[in-house]
Motif scaffolding. Structure first.
Motif, PDB file in Angstrom:
ATOM      1  N   GLY A  92       5.341   2.748   7.674  1.00  0.00           N
ATOM      2  CA  GLY A  92       4.545   3.747   6.983  1.00  0.00           C
ATOM      3  C   GLY A  92       3.151   3.764   7.576  1.00  0.00           C
ATOM      4  O   GLY A  92       2.584   2.705   7.861  1.00  0.00           O
ATOM      5  N   HIS A  94      -0.770   5.713   7.286  1.00  0.00           N
ATOM      6  CA  HIS A  94      -1.662   6.552   6.483  1.00  0.00           C
ATOM      7  C   HIS A  94      -3.080   6.407   7.004  1.00  0.00           C
ATOM      8  O   HIS A  94      -3.443   5.367   7.560  1.00  0.00           O
ATOM      9  CB  HIS A  94      -1.587   6.124   5.015  1.00  0.00           C
ATOM     10  CG  HIS A  94      -2.459   6.908   4.095  1.00  0.00           C
ATOM     11  ND1 HIS A  94      -2.375   8.272   3.958  1.00  0.00           N
ATOM     12  CD2 HIS A  94      -3.451   6.513   3.258  1.00  0.00           C
ATOM     13  CE1 HIS A  94      -3.263   8.677   3.072  1.00  0.00           C
ATOM     14  NE2 HIS A  94      -3.934   7.629   2.642  1.00  0.00           N
ATOM     15  N   ILE A 116       4.604   4.855   1.390  1.00  0.00           N
ATOM     16  CA  ILE A 116       5.219   5.678   2.444  1.00  0.00           C
ATOM     17  C   ILE A 116       6.270   4.854   3.179  1.00  0.00           C
ATOM     18  O   ILE A 116       7.393   5.311   3.400  1.00  0.00           O
ATOM     19  CB  ILE A 116       4.141   6.217   3.409  1.00  0.00           C
ATOM     20  CG1 ILE A 116       3.265   7.248   2.695  1.00  0.00           C
ATOM     21  CG2 ILE A 116       4.779   6.811   4.662  1.00  0.00           C
ATOM     22  CD1 ILE A 116       2.023   7.617   3.454  1.00  0.00           C
ATOM     23  N   SER A 128       1.723   9.974   6.511  1.00  0.00           N
ATOM     24  CA  SER A 128       1.147  10.859   5.508  1.00  0.00           C
ATOM     25  C   SER A 128       0.727  12.193   6.122  1.00  0.00           C
ATOM     26  O   SER A 128       0.627  12.343   7.347  1.00  0.00           O
ATOM     27  CB  SER A 128      -0.065  10.193   4.860  1.00  0.00           C
ATOM     28  OG  SER A 128      -1.120  10.066   5.802  1.00  0.00           O
TER      29      SER A 128
END
Length: 138
Positions: A92, A94, A116, A128
């Motif tokens: 993930g 971001h 995420i 994201s």
């Protein structure tokens, strides 16, 4: 709050899919996976100017000072982890603010990166809208 250091960062959260179950089934294979993952993570994060802030068992929290290095790092990491033994990693990514208090990285953006990552499947890279928007205009 006075001793907080804040920075905008590309935040990377990783997790090996099925690691806990694998450890219960086959410790030798699980140890081989974690060794391969750790060596690749250390090499790739360093190569792309990132920082490993913390290991969480079979996962990690890393930051980068820019999105392009972070994206290149996660692509390189997933490619490298496909070699034997393949590591089913989900990632993930971001973009947000991180703050440090007593040498601990904190902030809502870290939680977002973690959430995420948790939505991903093995060998995935999820990011994201903030990351997408940045890369789309690059």
């Amino acid at each position: 709050m006075q001793n907080q250091q804040r920075q905008l960062a590309a935040i990377l959260f990783t997790d090996i899919v099925g690691y806990t179950a694998l450890m219960q089934e086959n410790e030798e294979k699980a140890v081989a996976l974690i060794k391969h993952y750790s060596a690749a993570l250390n090499r790739v994060i360093s190569l792309y100017n990132g920082n490993i802030l913390n290991y969480y068992g079979d996962g990690s929290l890393c930051t980068f000072s820019n999105v392009i290095d972070a994206m290149n790092a996660v692509i390189a990491l997933q490619k490298e982890l496909q070699s034997a033994p393949p590591v089913p990693l989900r990632i993930g990514l971001h973009l947000g603010e991180v703050f440090f208090e007593e040498e601990k990285a904190l902030g809502d953006s870290i939680n977002v990166a973690s959430r995420i990552q948790s939505l991903g499947q093995a060998n995935s890279i999820l990011f994201s809208k903030d990351i997408f928007d940045f890369v789309a205009f690059y």
